[in-house]
Write a protein that holds these residues in place. Structure first.
Motif, short mmCIF file in Angstrom:
data_model
loop_
_atom_site.label_atom_id
_atom_site.label_comp_id
_atom_site.label_asym_id
_atom_site.label_seq_id
_atom_site.Cartn_x
_atom_site.Cartn_y
_atom_site.Cartn_z
N ALA A 1 10.76 -8.07 4.62
CA ALA A 1 9.79 -9.07 4.55
C ALA A 1 9.46 -8.41 6.29
N GLU A 2 9.69 -8.72 7.45
CA GLU A 2 9.01 -8.43 8.31
C GLU A 2 9.08 -6.76 8.06
N GLY B 1 0.86 -0.84 0.03
CA GLY B 1 -0.15 0.26 -0.21
C GLY B 1 0.70 1.39 -0.38
N PHE B 2 2.30 1.23 0.16
CA PHE B 2 2.90 2.29 -0.44
C PHE B 2 2.36 3.05 -1.72
N ARG C 1 -0.61 3.82 7.63
CA ARG C 1 -1.43 4.71 8.53
C ARG C 1 -1.75 5.48 9.22
N ALA C 2 -0.78 4.89 10.05
CA ALA C 2 0.01 6.13 11.49
C ALA C 2 0.36 7.15 10.89
N ILE C 3 1.31 6.87 9.58
CA ILE C 3 2.23 8.58 9.00
C ILE C 3 0.89 9.49 8.62
N ARG C 4 0.24 9.03 7.71
CA ARG C 4 -0.80 9.28 7.04
C ARG C 4 -1.73 9.97 7.80
N GLY C 5 -2.08 9.49 9.36
CA GLY C 5 -2.83 10.39 9.67
C GLY C 5 -2.13 11.47 10.32
N SER D 1 3.99 -2.70 7.74
CA SER D 1 3.73 -1.27 7.26
C SER D 1 2.39 -1.66 7.19
N GLY D 2 1.43 -2.29 6.81
CA GLY D 2 0.30 -1.27 7.25
C GLY D 2 -0.75 -0.14 7.76
N ASP D 3 0.46 -1.19 9.06
CA ASP D 3 -0.32 0.16 10.25
C ASP D 3 0.92 1.91 10.76
#
Length: 334
Positions: free
Chosen positions: A312-313, A29-30, A323-327, A318-320
């Motif tokens: 990979a980790e 989702g980047f 979302r956190a940075i976009r917020g 990365s989803g979380d």
């Protein structure tokens, strides 16, 4: 809302791995991916430095949505600006208009290989102004003959131009570079969350013919992190591979090779790196570091996950992170 990007770190991954990382970043989702463009890694421990343009061509065909950008290419010594313009136009076509050309004045680490020496920062910036002017004129179409102080062009023409003109970004580090380069680019590129950079950039762009009436422009920053459940291991990894980054731009632009970077960072401790780079799986630490960029006026932030074997980790989390940075944008004022 801030756009969140992923960094294809050519210094720490081979070309096939970089293509796989780009696909994983798109799937995660980047919004965009930036690629470094080096001839050398910063340190021997990093172990890689494939050609960025060849790799980006493969990335362009392996992905379908994510934006692409060089972060950054120096069209001043190792590359002639006419060649950079041709590469950028071709990549824009291959990526279906997803590419932004990020430019910079370069580092001795990469440009010394062509044996032309390494001049002062002022002279390097003069060369970049000429190079960006040449690239823009070639993007205009038609034949170009140009005689400047540093570059000569003899009847050059780009025969394959994309439907959408390639946007240009230029890396800046202070007021002088903002005033020089803002009139020549649509995008500001920076690594420092200093709010004065955005202010200087917007003022210089608003006062130029190219930027008059166009409003604030896109501003792309970059944030290294060492994500991992084991914080001690994440700190150790960041120290091993990224201790060079604490030297600052004025130092890093001048050092000629990996041995020099290792010597310059010899006294950097793990605690020094941990103070500057978010390490471990503390989402709050990443958000705090990212907030500094948003408050400084950056519209886009590309993350660097330190360590090829830890991608990979990072993608799992990365989803979380995204979302956190976009917020951040809604609470970043003041």
């Amino acid at each position: 809302m801030v756009s969140v990007g992923y960094t294809l770190m050519t210094e720490q991954s081979g070309p096939r791995e970089l293509v796989r990382h780009a696909v994983a970043a798109e799937d995660a989702g980047f919004d965009f991916a930036v690629s470094s463009d080096h001839y050398f890694p910063w340190l021997d421990e990093m172990g890689h430095s494939p050609n960025a343009w060849v790799t980006l061509g493969a990335v362009a065909r392996a992905t379908g949505r994510i934006g692409l950008m060089t972060y950054v290419t120096a069209p001043t010594y190792r590359y002639h600006p006419a060649v950079v313009a041709q590469q950028a136009a071709t990549l824009q076509i291959l990526s279906d208009n997803r590419f932004t050309l990020g430019l910079g004045s370069g580092e001795a680490l990469n440009e010394h290989v062509v044996g032309t020496g390494w001049p002062s920062a002022d002279l390097r910036q003069e060369r970049l102004v000429e190079a960006a002017t040449i690239i823009a004129r070639l993007f205009d179409g038609g034949y170009l003959t140009y005689q400047g102080r540093h570059f000569r062009i003899d009847s050059a023409k780009l025969w394959d131009l994309p439907e959408r003109r390639v946007p240009v970004g230029i890396a800046v580090s202070g007021r002088q570079s903002c005033e020089l380069f803002a009139p020549l680019a649509e995008v500001m590129v920076g690594i420092d969350p200093n709010p004065e950079l955005a202010s200087w950039w917007d003022s210089a762009r608003a006062g130029s013919e190219a930027g008059a009436g166009s409003g604030p422009s896109r501003k792309v920053g970059q944030l290294p992190i060492s994500w991992g459940a084991d914080r001690a291991a994440a700190v150790s990894r960041a120290h091993e591979l990224f201790r060079w980054s604490l030297g600052g731009w004025k130092v890093n632009a001048e050092l000629p090779g990996t041995a020099a970077f290792a010597d310059a960072a010899a006294t950097v401790r793990e605690s020094d790196v941990a103070d500057q780079i978010p390490c471990g799986d503390d989402l709050g630490a990443v958000v705090a570091a990212a907030t500094a960029f948003v408050r400084a006026g950056y519209t886009d932030l590309a993350l660097v996950q330190i360590g090829d074997e830890r991608q990979a980790e990072f993608f799992e989390a990365s989803g979380d992170i995204i979302r956190a940075i976009r917020g951040i944008a809604g609470s970043a004022g003041g």
